[in-house]
Structure formats: structure tokens, C-alpha cells
Design an enzyme around this catalytic site. Structure first.
Site, PDB file in Angstrom:
ATOM      1  CE  LYS A  35      -2.568  -2.676   3.265  1.00 56.33           C
ATOM      2  NZ  LYS A  35      -2.808  -2.819   4.695  1.00 56.33           N
ATOM      3  N   GLY A  36       2.149   1.079   0.293  1.00 58.81           N
ATOM      4  CA  GLY A  36       3.033   2.227   0.536  1.00 58.81           C
ATOM      5  C   GLY A  36       3.160   3.199  -0.621  1.00 58.81           C
ATOM      6  CG  ASP A  84       6.937   2.473   0.260  1.00 60.82           C
ATOM      7  OD1 ASP A  84       7.638   1.601  -0.305  1.00 60.82           O
ATOM      8  OD2 ASP A  84       6.284   2.218   1.295  1.00 60.82           O
ATOM      9  CG  ASP A 133      14.981  -0.891   4.319  1.00 60.49           C
ATOM     10  OD1 ASP A 133      15.836  -0.070   4.664  1.00 60.49           O
ATOM     11  OD2 ASP A 133      14.527  -1.748   5.102  1.00 60.49           O
ATOM     12  CE  LYS A 181      14.891   3.536   5.553  1.00 62.79           C
ATOM     13  NZ  LYS A 181      14.482   2.674   6.687  1.00 62.79           N
ATOM     14  CG  PHE A 233      11.324   2.736  10.630  1.00 61.01           C
ATOM     15  CD1 PHE A 233      11.457   1.620   9.813  1.00 61.01           C
ATOM     16  CD2 PHE A 233      10.046   3.131  11.010  1.00 61.01           C
ATOM     17  CE1 PHE A 233      10.340   0.920   9.376  1.00 61.01           C
ATOM     18  CE2 PHE A 233       8.924   2.432  10.581  1.00 61.01           C
ATOM     19  CZ  PHE A 233       9.076   1.318   9.765  1.00 61.01           C
ATOM     20  CG  ASP A 252       3.253   0.587   7.367  1.00 64.37           C
ATOM     21  OD1 ASP A 252       4.076   0.458   6.438  1.00 64.37           O
ATOM     22  OD2 ASP A 252       2.937  -0.354   8.119  1.00 64.37           O
ATOM     23  NE  ARG A 278      -0.013   1.402   4.933  1.00 68.46           N
ATOM     24  CZ  ARG A 278       1.055   0.695   4.595  1.00 68.46           C
ATOM     25  NH1 ARG A 278       2.008   1.231   3.884  1.00 68.46           N
ATOM     26  NH2 ARG A 278       1.174  -0.569   4.989  1.00 68.46           N
TER      27      ARG A 278
HETATM   28  P1  IMP Z   1      12.924  -4.218   1.719  1.00 67.78           P
HETATM   29  O1  IMP Z   1      12.455  -5.536   1.215  1.00 67.78           O
HETATM   30  O2  IMP Z   1      13.764  -4.355   2.950  1.00 67.78           O
HETATM   31  O3  IMP Z   1      13.620  -3.359   0.669  1.00 67.78           O
HETATM   32  O4  IMP Z   1      11.645  -3.470   2.258  1.00 67.78           O
HETATM   33  C1  IMP Z   1      10.935  -2.603   1.483  1.00 67.78           C
HETATM   34  C2  IMP Z   1       9.644  -2.282   2.163  1.00 67.78           C
HETATM   35  O5  IMP Z   1       9.837  -2.157   3.562  1.00 67.78           O
HETATM   36  C3  IMP Z   1       9.115  -0.944   1.706  1.00 67.78           C
HETATM   37  O6  IMP Z   1       8.282  -1.054   0.574  1.00 67.78           O
HETATM   38  C4  IMP Z   1       8.353  -0.480   2.916  1.00 67.78           C
HETATM   39  O7  IMP Z   1       7.042  -1.012   2.896  1.00 67.78           O
HETATM   40  C5  IMP Z   1       9.110  -1.068   4.064  1.00 67.78           C
HETATM   41  N1  IMP Z   1      10.054  -0.115   4.664  1.00 67.78           N
HETATM   42  C6  IMP Z   1      11.388  -0.065   4.515  1.00 67.78           C
HETATM   43  N2  IMP Z   1      11.930   0.950   5.208  1.00 67.78           N
HETATM   44  C7  IMP Z   1      10.906   1.589   5.797  1.00 67.78           C
HETATM   45  C8  IMP Z   1      10.803   2.759   6.648  1.00 67.78           C
HETATM   46  O8  IMP Z   1      11.766   3.450   6.984  1.00 67.78           O
HETATM   47  N3  IMP Z   1       9.551   3.081   7.056  1.00 67.78           N
HETATM   48  C9  IMP Z   1       8.427   2.373   6.710  1.00 67.78           C
HETATM   49  N4  IMP Z   1       8.484   1.295   5.904  1.00 67.78           N
HETATM   50  C10 IMP Z   1       9.701   0.902   5.464  1.00 67.78           C
HETATM   51 MG    MG Z   2       6.171  -1.060   0.554  1.00 65.06          MG
END
Ligand code: IMP
Ligand code: MG
Length: 184
Positions: free
Chosen positions: A45-46, A102, A105, A133, A154, A161, A167
Site C-alpha cells: 500500500k506504501g 515508496d 531498503d 536507503k 525509520f 507506515d 500512511r
Molecule cells: P525491503 O524488502 O527491505 O527493501 O523493504 C521494502 C519495504 O519495507 C518498503 O516497501 C516499505 O514497505 C518497508 N520499509 C522499509 N523501510 C521503511 C521505513 O523506513 N519506514 C516504513 N516502511 C519501510
Molecule cells: Mg512497501
């Protein structure tokens, strides 16, 4: 002046800064895809607030689709185990796909999504992430359009969220540390 929720520590990007950057991204994408049709794929949903602003900043012909995956979470970190909750509606074969998310990470979720989309044989795939990031990356992911590059903090708001909250905030901010660690 809008009152901050009590859990909020500080604002990182306010509404005006976000709007300005989204307009720039929209212009860049419109130039790069001039004369082509994009399928914009939003990751629920982000990506919802970002994608709804970005699509209106893009001047080329654009079709929308959404996909939803669940990444299993440990606290504030994704585990890399990904499951599809809602698949795409539109066939991607031969199309120019722009994935919109969004935040990038660890890269685990988007790397899974990129592989999935690749398997549908689109003509091209590009990725647009509002936030990146890079310090947190575990899996390499090529990002074509980035709104803001941020350190390892974060953040919430504008789609992002914490436990499904925040959100709907129109800005991006950091929560107070005690929100994540009620004992501190
Ligand atoms: P990844 O698989 O670790 O790259 O995670 C990506 C997902 O984690 C993003 O689409 C977000 O939904 C969530 N996410 C990563 N960092 C943050 C943050 O700082 N705040 C909120 N959601 C995050
Ligand atoms: Mg996401």
C-alpha cells in the site's frame, strides 16, 4: 500550522519539498518515455500517495496497475520472505513497465517483484522509488528514478507506515525512538 501526532519526532520532508521533487521526477520520466505508453505498477500500500501524485506529473500515456506482496517483518526490518497477495490485472508482455514504490531498503521485496515482472516478458522495466536507503541494501537493485536518498533511519508518512499507521500523513517524518521500543 498542522499539529504533529505525539509520536512524531521531526519532519524530514514536508509537503512542499515532496511536491517539488515529484514534479521533477514526473518531468524526467515524461522526457525519457516520450512517445511511448507506460504501465505504471504500484506496490500496495506504501506507493499509493506517491503514485497518485507521480501519475499526474507524468505527461505521457499511462496505464495503471497494482500489486500487493507481503514481506514478513521482524520489527522494523523485512525478512526477505515474500508472498503475492494481489497479482497484476494487465498482461505485461511487450510493454514498458515502470515500477513505483515508496522506499528501497534491503532491496529484498523489490528484487522479488522485479524478477516476477521480468518473467512476464515486458519490453522494458524501470524502477522509481521515492526514497532510497543505500546503507541498508542486502540485495543489489538497480533504481532508475529516486526521489530522496536518506540515511538508515525509520520513517513514516506519505504512504510509509509503522504497524499500518501514519500512511495518511502528507509529509515524511521520523517517529520518537520510544515508539519502537516502549521500554526506553
Ligand atoms: P525491503 O524488502 O527491505 O527493501 O523493504 C521494502 C519495504 O519495507 C518498503 O516497501 C516499505 O514497505 C518497508 N520499509 C522499509 N523501510 C521503511 C521505513 O523506513 N519506514 C516504513 N516502511 C519501510
Ligand atoms: Mg512497501
Amino acid at each position: 500550522m498542522r499539529l504533529l501526532p505525539p509520536e512524531m519526532d521531526r519532519i524530514l520532508y514536508g509537503e512542499a519539498a515532496i511536491a517539488e521533487r515529484v514534479a521533477e521526477l514526473g518531468a524526467e520520466i515524461s522526457r525519457d518515455y516520450a512517445g511511448r505508453d507506460i504501465i505504471m505498477v504500484g506496490v500496495l500500500k506504501g506507493a499509493v500517495p506517491f503514485m497518485s501524485d507521480l501519475m499526474r506529473a507524468v505527461t505521457v500515456s499511462c496505464t495503471l496497475d497494482f500489486l500487493s506482496v507481503s514481506s514478513y517483518w521482524r520489527g522494523t526490518q523485512s525478512s526477505g520472505v515474500v508472498r503475492i497477495l494481489k497479482d497484476l490485472d494487465i498482461p505485461l508482455e511487450g510493454r514498458d513497465v515502470l515500477i513505483v514504490d515508496d522506499i528501497l531498503d534491503s532491496g529484498r521485496t523489490l528484487s522479488y517483484i522485479i524478477n516476477l515482472i521480468e518473467s512476464r516478458n515486458p519490453a522494458s522495466i524501470r524502477l522509481c522509488a521515492l526514497l532510497d536507503k543505500p546503507d541498508r541494501r542486502c540485495v543489489p537493485v538497480k533504481v532508475d528514478y529516486t526521489g530522496f536518498t536518506i540515511p538508515d533511519v525509520f520513517i513514516v508518512g506519505y504512504g510509509l507506515d509503522y504497524a499500518e499507521r501514519f500512511r495518511n500523513l502528507p509529509y515524511i517524518g521520523c517517529l520518537k525512538p520510544e515508539v519502537y521500543n516502549p521500554s526506553t
